[in-house]
Design a protein around this motif. Structure first.
Motif, PDB file in Angstrom:
ATOM      1  N   LEU A  85       0.860  -1.178   0.000  1.00 52.01           N
ATOM      2  CA  LEU A  85       0.000   0.000   0.000  1.00 52.01           C
ATOM      3  C   LEU A  85       0.891   1.220   0.000  1.00 52.01           C
ATOM      4  CD1 LEU A  85      -2.653   1.599   0.351  1.00 52.01           C
ATOM      5  CD2 LEU A  85      -2.390   1.285   2.831  1.00 52.01           C
ATOM      6  N   SER A  86       0.832   2.001  -1.075  1.00 52.13           N
ATOM      7  CA  SER A  86       1.672   3.188  -1.195  1.00 52.13           C
ATOM      8  C   SER A  86       0.874   4.417  -0.777  1.00 52.13           C
ATOM      9  CB  SER A  86       2.173   3.342  -2.634  1.00 52.13           C
ATOM     10  OG  SER A  86       3.169   4.343  -2.703  1.00 52.13           O
ATOM     11  N   ILE A  87       1.355   5.095   0.261  1.00 48.59           N
ATOM     12  CA  ILE A  87       0.680   6.256   0.827  1.00 48.59           C
ATOM     13  C   ILE A  87       1.537   7.492   0.601  1.00 48.59           C
ATOM     14  CG2 ILE A  87      -0.212   7.312   2.935  1.00 48.59           C
ATOM     15  CD1 ILE A  87      -0.598   4.510   4.073  1.00 48.59           C
ATOM     16  N   ASN A  88       0.959   8.506  -0.005  1.00 46.41           N
ATOM     17  CA  ASN A  88       1.662   9.768  -0.173  1.00 46.41           C
ATOM     18  C   ASN A  88       1.636  10.542   1.138  1.00 46.41           C
ATOM     19  OD1 ASN A  88       2.118  10.167  -3.327  1.00 46.41           O
ATOM     20  ND2 ASN A  88       0.125   9.186  -3.038  1.00 46.41           N
ATOM     21  N   LEU A 137      12.888  10.105   6.445  1.00 49.22           N
ATOM     22  CA  LEU A 137      13.126   8.906   5.649  1.00 49.22           C
ATOM     23  C   LEU A 137      13.912   7.855   6.429  1.00 49.22           C
ATOM     24  CD1 LEU A 137      13.995  10.592   2.224  1.00 49.22           C
ATOM     25  CD2 LEU A 137      11.835   9.532   2.895  1.00 49.22           C
ATOM     26  N   ARG A 138      14.926   8.275   7.150  1.00 49.07           N
ATOM     27  CA  ARG A 138      15.725   7.325   7.929  1.00 49.07           C
ATOM     28  C   ARG A 138      14.919   6.744   9.085  1.00 49.07           C
ATOM     29  NH1 ARG A 138      20.839  11.435   7.472  1.00 49.07           N
ATOM     30  NH2 ARG A 138      21.705  10.620   5.517  1.00 49.07           N
ATOM     31  N   SER A 139      14.066   7.564   9.682  1.00 50.53           N
ATOM     32  CA  SER A 139      13.224   7.069  10.775  1.00 50.53           C
ATOM     33  C   SER A 139      12.220   6.046  10.262  1.00 50.53           C
ATOM     34  CB  SER A 139      12.483   8.245  11.440  1.00 50.53           C
ATOM     35  OG  SER A 139      13.391   9.142  12.034  1.00 50.53           O
ATOM     36  N   ALA A 148       9.677   5.823  -0.897  1.00 51.35           N
ATOM     37  CA  ALA A 148       9.721   6.054  -2.338  1.00 51.35           C
ATOM     38  C   ALA A 148       9.728   7.541  -2.632  1.00 51.35           C
ATOM     39  CB  ALA A 148       8.523   5.396  -3.027  1.00 51.35           C
ATOM     40  N   ILE A 149      10.480   7.935  -3.655  1.00 49.51           N
ATOM     41  CA  ILE A 149      10.431   9.292  -4.185  1.00 49.51           C
ATOM     42  C   ILE A 149       9.527   9.270  -5.406  1.00 49.51           C
ATOM     43  CG2 ILE A 149      11.727  11.190  -5.223  1.00 49.51           C
ATOM     44  CD1 ILE A 149      14.175  10.265  -3.701  1.00 49.51           C
ATOM     45  N   ASP A 150       8.517  10.117  -5.405  1.00 49.07           N
ATOM     46  CA  ASP A 150       7.581  10.215  -6.524  1.00 49.07           C
ATOM     47  C   ASP A 150       8.000  11.358  -7.445  1.00 49.07           C
ATOM     48  OD1 ASP A 150       5.398   9.684  -8.093  1.00 49.07           O
ATOM     49  OD2 ASP A 150       3.959  10.713  -6.812  1.00 49.07           O
ATOM     50  N   PRO A 167      16.341   5.623  -1.263  1.00 46.31           N
ATOM     51  CA  PRO A 167      15.052   5.024  -0.910  1.00 46.31           C
ATOM     52  C   PRO A 167      14.925   3.640  -1.537  1.00 46.31           C
ATOM     53  CG  PRO A 167      14.765   6.577  -2.687  1.00 46.31           C
ATOM     54  CD  PRO A 167      16.192   6.692  -2.266  1.00 46.31           C
ATOM     55  N   ASP A 168      13.886   2.935  -1.169  1.00 44.85           N
ATOM     56  CA  ASP A 168      13.653   1.616  -1.758  1.00 44.85           C
ATOM     57  C   ASP A 168      13.196   1.729  -3.205  1.00 44.85           C
ATOM     58  OD1 ASP A 168      13.858  -0.198   0.768  1.00 44.85           O
ATOM     59  OD2 ASP A 168      12.532   1.438   1.364  1.00 44.85           O
ATOM     60  N   ILE A 169      12.439   2.790  -3.491  1.00 44.73           N
ATOM     61  CA  ILE A 169      11.787   2.933  -4.795  1.00 44.73           C
ATOM     62  C   ILE A 169      11.935   4.374  -5.276  1.00 44.73           C
ATOM     63  CG2 ILE A 169       9.548   2.832  -6.003  1.00 44.73           C
ATOM     64  CD1 ILE A 169       8.721   0.892  -3.585  1.00 44.73           C
TER      65      ILE A 169
END
Length: 258
Positions: A85-88, A137-139, A148-150, A167-169
């Motif tokens: 589930l990708s949440i912005n 991001l590190r937390s 992920a960076i969009d 990032p992972d993505i």
């Protein structure tokens, strides 16, 4: 940024819901993740909803989006087949990552949605302190979430950020994808970006894929994760059926693309 902003910030009064659009693995023919996209319950699109976000209600909006996405995803059994589930999220709405994540964790626990399925993606549309962003991001990574960076290549987020955090993505902006079959410059840029991401151990996603010709070029470049209208449009509070490009159509499109 003080956590009194979390306590004293205004709630977001506009009723919202979520539309889900799949990110697909075109080789395995599986859904890699579903991106939750905000919509108004009155049928209004994301732009109309975001226009109501202000400095005072940004935190409330960000938290409402998270809980809405998790609750609806759980109700749809979105993760049953292994999809994420990708949440912005809005970086400027996160004041202290471990404090501001509580509502997210409570929603996941309440609904039974695995936290390991959650991907937090952000678009750096507004300037933000890099140190603060890196702390978020590190937390999140330390807590087991994927990041992920969009819209990579369109906003402030760029190669400079990748030197400090991987990032992972990374989702390549649709402007790099749109018409790539007829634009040799875009093909060069995307090819070299993909090579960089691969060497850094980052999964690339190409978004905004709309035609068989674009799909064919991206496959030729080795892209496996894609998102766009070619596969499925967002569905409000539902999961779309993925339309997989046929082999014959893809081959013909690739011949047209040269």
């Amino acid at each position: 940024m003080p956590c009194t902003a979390c306590r004293d910030g205004a709630g977001f009064d506009m009723p919202i819901t979520m539309a889900f659009q799949p990110i697909v693995d075109v080789v395995a023919r599986t859904v890699f993740a579903q991106e939750a996209l905000v919509r108004g319950t009155d049928g209004s699109g994301a732009a109309a909803v975001l226009a109501q976000v202000s400095d005072t209600n940004r935190y409330g909006f960000d938290q409402l989006c998270r809980t809405s996405a998790i609750e609806q995803a759980a109700a749809l059994d979105l993760t049953a087949d292994g999809a994420g589930l990708s949440i912005n999220f809005l970086p400027n709405a996160v004041y202290e990552p471990r404090a501001c994540i509580r509502v997210t964790l409570e929603a996941a626990l309440r609904t039974g949605l695995p936290t390991t399925a959650i991907i937090f993606e952000f678009t750096e549309n507004e300037s933000i302190d890099t140190g603060h962003l890196l702390n978020i991001l590190r937390s999140y990574r330390a807590m087991g979430f994927r990041t992920a960076i969009d819209d990579f290549g369109a906003g402030y987020a760029g190669l400079g950020l990748l030197t400090k955090f991987q990032p992972d993505i990374v989702k390549l902006d649709m402007d790099l994808v749109r018409g790539i079959d007829t634009d040799p410059v875009k093909r060069i840029i995307v090819r070299n970006t993909l090579n960089t991401l691969t060497q850094l151990g980052i999964q690339p996603v190409c978004e905004g894929v709309e035609t068989h010709a674009e799909y064919a070029v991206l496959r030729d470049l080795g892209v496996t994760l894609m998102q766009g209208y070619l596969f499925a449009r967002p569905v409000v509070n539902g999961l779309a059926e993925v339309m997989w490009p046929g082999a014959a159509g893809a081959e013909e499109a690739q011949r047209r693309a040269g």
